[in-house]
Scaffold this motif. Structure first.
Motif, PDB file in Angstrom:
ATOM      1  N   MET A 115       0.837  -1.204   0.000  1.00 20.22           N
ATOM      2  CA  MET A 115       0.000   0.000   0.000  1.00 20.22           C
ATOM      3  C   MET A 115       0.870   1.252   0.000  1.00 20.22           C
ATOM      4  O   MET A 115       0.590   2.221  -0.709  1.00 20.22           O
ATOM      5  CB  MET A 115      -0.944  -0.020   1.203  1.00 20.22           C
ATOM      6  CG  MET A 115      -2.029  -1.079   1.145  1.00 20.22           C
ATOM      7  SD  MET A 115      -3.031  -1.178   2.663  1.00 20.22           S
ATOM      8  CE  MET A 115      -3.901   0.400   2.585  1.00 20.22           C
ATOM      9  N   ARG A 116       1.912   1.220   0.809  1.00 17.56           N
ATOM     10  CA  ARG A 116       2.854   2.346   0.837  1.00 17.56           C
ATOM     11  C   ARG A 116       3.490   2.552  -0.528  1.00 17.56           C
ATOM     12  O   ARG A 116       3.618   3.692  -1.003  1.00 17.56           O
ATOM     13  CB  ARG A 116       3.939   2.080   1.878  1.00 17.56           C
ATOM     14  CG  ARG A 116       5.068   3.108   1.884  1.00 17.56           C
ATOM     15  CD  ARG A 116       6.260   2.624   2.659  1.00 17.56           C
ATOM     16  NE  ARG A 116       6.868   1.431   2.084  1.00 17.56           N
ATOM     17  CZ  ARG A 116       7.877   0.769   2.636  1.00 17.56           C
ATOM     18  NH1 ARG A 116       8.380   1.163   3.790  1.00 17.56           N
ATOM     19  NH2 ARG A 116       8.374  -0.302   2.035  1.00 17.56           N
ATOM     20  N   ASN A 117       3.902   1.463  -1.169  1.00 15.39           N
ATOM     21  CA  ASN A 117       4.528   1.581  -2.481  1.00 15.39           C
ATOM     22  C   ASN A 117       3.586   2.202  -3.494  1.00 15.39           C
ATOM     23  O   ASN A 117       3.992   3.000  -4.347  1.00 15.39           O
ATOM     24  CB  ASN A 117       4.982   0.207  -2.967  1.00 15.39           C
ATOM     25  CG  ASN A 117       6.151  -0.337  -2.166  1.00 15.39           C
ATOM     26  OD1 ASN A 117       6.729   0.367  -1.336  1.00 15.39           O
ATOM     27  ND2 ASN A 117       6.496  -1.601  -2.383  1.00 15.39           N
ATOM     28  N   CYS A 118       2.306   1.827  -3.417  1.00 18.38           N
ATOM     29  CA  CYS A 118       1.305   2.416  -4.322  1.00 18.38           C
ATOM     30  C   CYS A 118       1.186   3.912  -4.077  1.00 18.38           C
ATOM     31  O   CYS A 118       1.066   4.711  -5.014  1.00 18.38           O
ATOM     32  CB  CYS A 118      -0.056   1.748  -4.124  1.00 18.38           C
ATOM     33  SG  CYS A 118      -0.134   0.036  -4.690  1.00 18.38           S
ATOM     34  N   SER A 119       1.196   4.291  -2.799  1.00 14.88           N
ATOM     35  CA  SER A 119       1.064   5.710  -2.444  1.00 14.88           C
ATOM     36  C   SER A 119       2.245   6.525  -2.960  1.00 14.88           C
ATOM     37  O   SER A 119       2.082   7.663  -3.415  1.00 14.88           O
ATOM     38  CB  SER A 119       0.954   5.840  -0.920  1.00 14.88           C
ATOM     39  OG  SER A 119       0.866   7.187  -0.529  1.00 14.88           O
ATOM     40  N   ILE A 120       3.431   5.929  -2.926  1.00 14.89           N
ATOM     41  CA  ILE A 120       4.644   6.664  -3.298  1.00 14.89           C
ATOM     42  C   ILE A 120       4.957   6.563  -4.786  1.00 14.89           C
ATOM     43  O   ILE A 120       5.358   7.544  -5.423  1.00 14.89           O
ATOM     44  CB  ILE A 120       5.843   6.150  -2.473  1.00 14.89           C
ATOM     45  CG1 ILE A 120       5.613   6.416  -0.982  1.00 14.89           C
ATOM     46  CG2 ILE A 120       7.145   6.800  -2.947  1.00 14.89           C
ATOM     47  CD1 ILE A 120       6.651   5.795  -0.084  1.00 14.89           C
ATOM     48  N   HIS A 121       4.751   5.366  -5.360  1.00 17.09           N
ATOM     49  CA  HIS A 121       5.219   5.115  -6.719  1.00 17.09           C
ATOM     50  C   HIS A 121       4.125   4.958  -7.778  1.00 17.09           C
ATOM     51  O   HIS A 121       4.434   4.929  -8.969  1.00 17.09           O
ATOM     52  CB  HIS A 121       6.088   3.846  -6.743  1.00 17.09           C
ATOM     53  CG  HIS A 121       7.252   3.889  -5.811  1.00 17.09           C
ATOM     54  ND1 HIS A 121       8.273   4.820  -5.925  1.00 17.09           N
ATOM     55  CD2 HIS A 121       7.567   3.114  -4.730  1.00 17.09           C
ATOM     56  CE1 HIS A 121       9.157   4.622  -4.957  1.00 17.09           C
ATOM     57  NE2 HIS A 121       8.758   3.597  -4.230  1.00 17.09           N
ATOM     58  N   ALA A 122       2.869   4.830  -7.344  1.00 15.85           N
ATOM     59  CA  ALA A 122       1.810   4.569  -8.324  1.00 15.85           C
ATOM     60  C   ALA A 122       0.694   5.609  -8.268  1.00 15.85           C
ATOM     61  O   ALA A 122      -0.453   5.322  -8.619  1.00 15.85           O
ATOM     62  CB  ALA A 122       1.231   3.169  -8.118  1.00 15.85           C
ATOM     63  N   GLY A 123       1.038   6.800  -7.815  1.00 16.52           N
ATOM     64  CA  GLY A 123       0.041   7.869  -7.779  1.00 16.52           C
ATOM     65  C   GLY A 123      -1.098   7.621  -6.810  1.00 16.52           C
ATOM     66  O   GLY A 123      -2.182   8.183  -6.960  1.00 16.52           O
ATOM     67  N   GLY A 124      -0.855   6.772  -5.826  1.00 16.25           N
ATOM     68  CA  GLY A 124      -1.891   6.489  -4.839  1.00 16.25           C
ATOM     69  C   GLY A 124      -2.942   5.510  -5.307  1.00 16.25           C
ATOM     70  O   GLY A 124      -3.972   5.342  -4.653  1.00 16.25           O
ATOM     71  N   LEU A 125      -2.681   4.819  -6.407  1.00 16.99           N
ATOM     72  CA  LEU A 125      -3.649   3.871  -6.963  1.00 16.99           C
ATOM     73  C   LEU A 125      -3.150   2.431  -6.796  1.00 16.99           C
ATOM     74  O   LEU A 125      -1.943   2.186  -6.766  1.00 16.99           O
ATOM     75  CB  LEU A 125      -3.887   4.160  -8.448  1.00 16.99           C
ATOM     76  CG  LEU A 125      -4.370   5.574  -8.794  1.00 16.99           C
ATOM     77  CD1 LEU A 125      -4.539   5.699 -10.301  1.00 16.99           C
ATOM     78  CD2 LEU A 125      -5.675   5.910  -8.072  1.00 16.99           C
ATOM     79  N   VAL A 126      -4.088   1.513  -6.678  1.00 20.62           N
ATOM     80  CA  VAL A 126      -3.747   0.099  -6.519  1.00 20.62           C
ATOM     81  C   VAL A 126      -3.016  -0.389  -7.760  1.00 20.62           C
ATOM     82  O   VAL A 126      -3.522  -0.263  -8.886  1.00 20.62           O
ATOM     83  CB  VAL A 126      -5.019  -0.749  -6.301  1.00 20.62           C
ATOM     84  CG1 VAL A 126      -4.670  -2.240  -6.246  1.00 20.62           C
ATOM     85  CG2 VAL A 126      -5.729  -0.312  -5.020  1.00 20.62           C
ATOM     86  N   ASP A 127      -1.822  -0.957  -7.560  1.00 20.46           N
ATOM     87  CA  ASP A 127      -1.067  -1.491  -8.699  1.00 20.46           C
ATOM     88  C   ASP A 127      -1.200  -3.015  -8.747  1.00 20.46           C
ATOM     89  O   ASP A 127      -1.863  -3.630  -7.897  1.00 20.46           O
ATOM     90  CB  ASP A 127       0.395  -1.048  -8.647  1.00 20.46           C
ATOM     91  CG  ASP A 127       1.157  -1.601  -7.441  1.00 20.46           C
ATOM     92  OD1 ASP A 127       0.598  -2.446  -6.701  1.00 20.46           O
ATOM     93  OD2 ASP A 127       2.308  -1.185  -7.225  1.00 20.46           O
TER      94      ASP A 127
END
Length: 284
Positions: A150-162
């Motif tokens: 979830m943290r990675n999505c927030s930082i690297h995926a624009g806050g969207l579920v990857d």
């Protein structure tokens, strides 16, 4: 469930202190936002800006709006605070786990990477399991990896579920989901690829709880992985730092004070007087 008995070696004491400060600060900010929102009810309907109502509050002009707008921000403050807090809590924990890996390496265990900084968060705990010959709780580890993704999505995926998070949630078992709901009050399992990743009070609680549990389990794994001589040497080194001049005291008094120190901080190890005396000799 049998309580986990931890050895309070210096790095673990430091971890507990940092974690406690973070917990208190975050909960204080959450409570403060709630109190501020409640207080602003008294100014409901006012056309005045916050800087006019509370001129002595530092930095108030950075939030210079009417009460109704400010209350809306404060009421959803846990969402933004969660997005900041979860990475912070995970970072504190990952740093401690690196410390544990360093202790294992120093004790003679061969890690997958010579330089510990290259052992990433998604393999840190599994590396400890491999070299120490024990296991972390599968449920706690599952929660940690969910929060990490979830943290990675927030930082690297624009806050969207990857894709990584979606695939991870798809294979959640019932125990992991039930444990998460018990802490966070909701399950993220229904989110789909491209949905917004949401943090809140529940995710903060989950992050604090699972990292606390995993740190204690790492502590227990270290207890059996390190030799008794290694622990005894650490007790003497620790005592020398916390009790200045203790190694220069007469033998009986020195032995008594270090033994008392070991009983207070290293009780689960049940180090004997002989083991402590031998460690004092090695340190002399």
């Amino acid at each position: 469930m049998t309580p986990v008995k931890t050895v309070r070696f210096p790095e673990y004491r430091q971890y507990e202190q940092i974690r406690t400060r973070a917990n208190n600060a975050v909960m204080g900010l959450l409570a403060g936002a709630g109190m501020a929102s409640h207080l602003l009810q008294l100014t409901e309907g006012s056309d005045r800006l916050l800087s006019e109502i509370f001129p002595n509050v530092p930095h108030i002009k950075r939030l210079d709006m009417k009460s109704v707008s400010a209350r809306a921000i404060l009421s959803s403050g846990d969402v933004h605070l969660g997005a900041m807090t979860v990475p912070y809590v995970l970072g504190i924990h990952e740093d401690f786990i690196k410390t544990c890996l360093g202790m294992l390496q120093q004790a003679g265990y061969t890690l997958s990477k010579q330089d510990i900084k290259y052992i990433k968060a998604w393999t840190q705990h599994e590396e400890i399991e491999r070299v120490a010959g024990g296991n972390f709780s599968a449920v706690e580890l599952q929660q940690f990896h969910t929060l990490r993704l979830m943290r990675n999505c927030s930082i690297h995926a624009g806050g969207l579920v990857d894709r990584d998070l979606a695939d991870h949630l798809a294979v959640w078992d019932a125990a992991s989901e039930a444990g998460w709901i018990a802490r966070a009050g909701r399950s993220p399992r229904t989110v789909q690829l491209g949905d917004k990743v949401e943090f809140g009070h529940g995710e903060i609680v989950a992050a604090l709880a699972c990292t606390k549990a995993l740190a204690r389990e790492a502590n227990v794994l270290l207890q059996s992985a390190l030799t008794r001589d290694a622990w005894a040497d650490l007790v003497v080194e620790d005592a020398a730092g916390e009790l200045p001049g203790v190694l220069k005291e007469p033998a009986p008094q020195r032995q008594k004070r270090i033994k008392g120190f070991a009983r207070f901080h290293y009780l689960p190890l049940s180090l004997t007087e002989t083991e402590i005396a031998d460690a004092i000799t090695r340190a002399s």
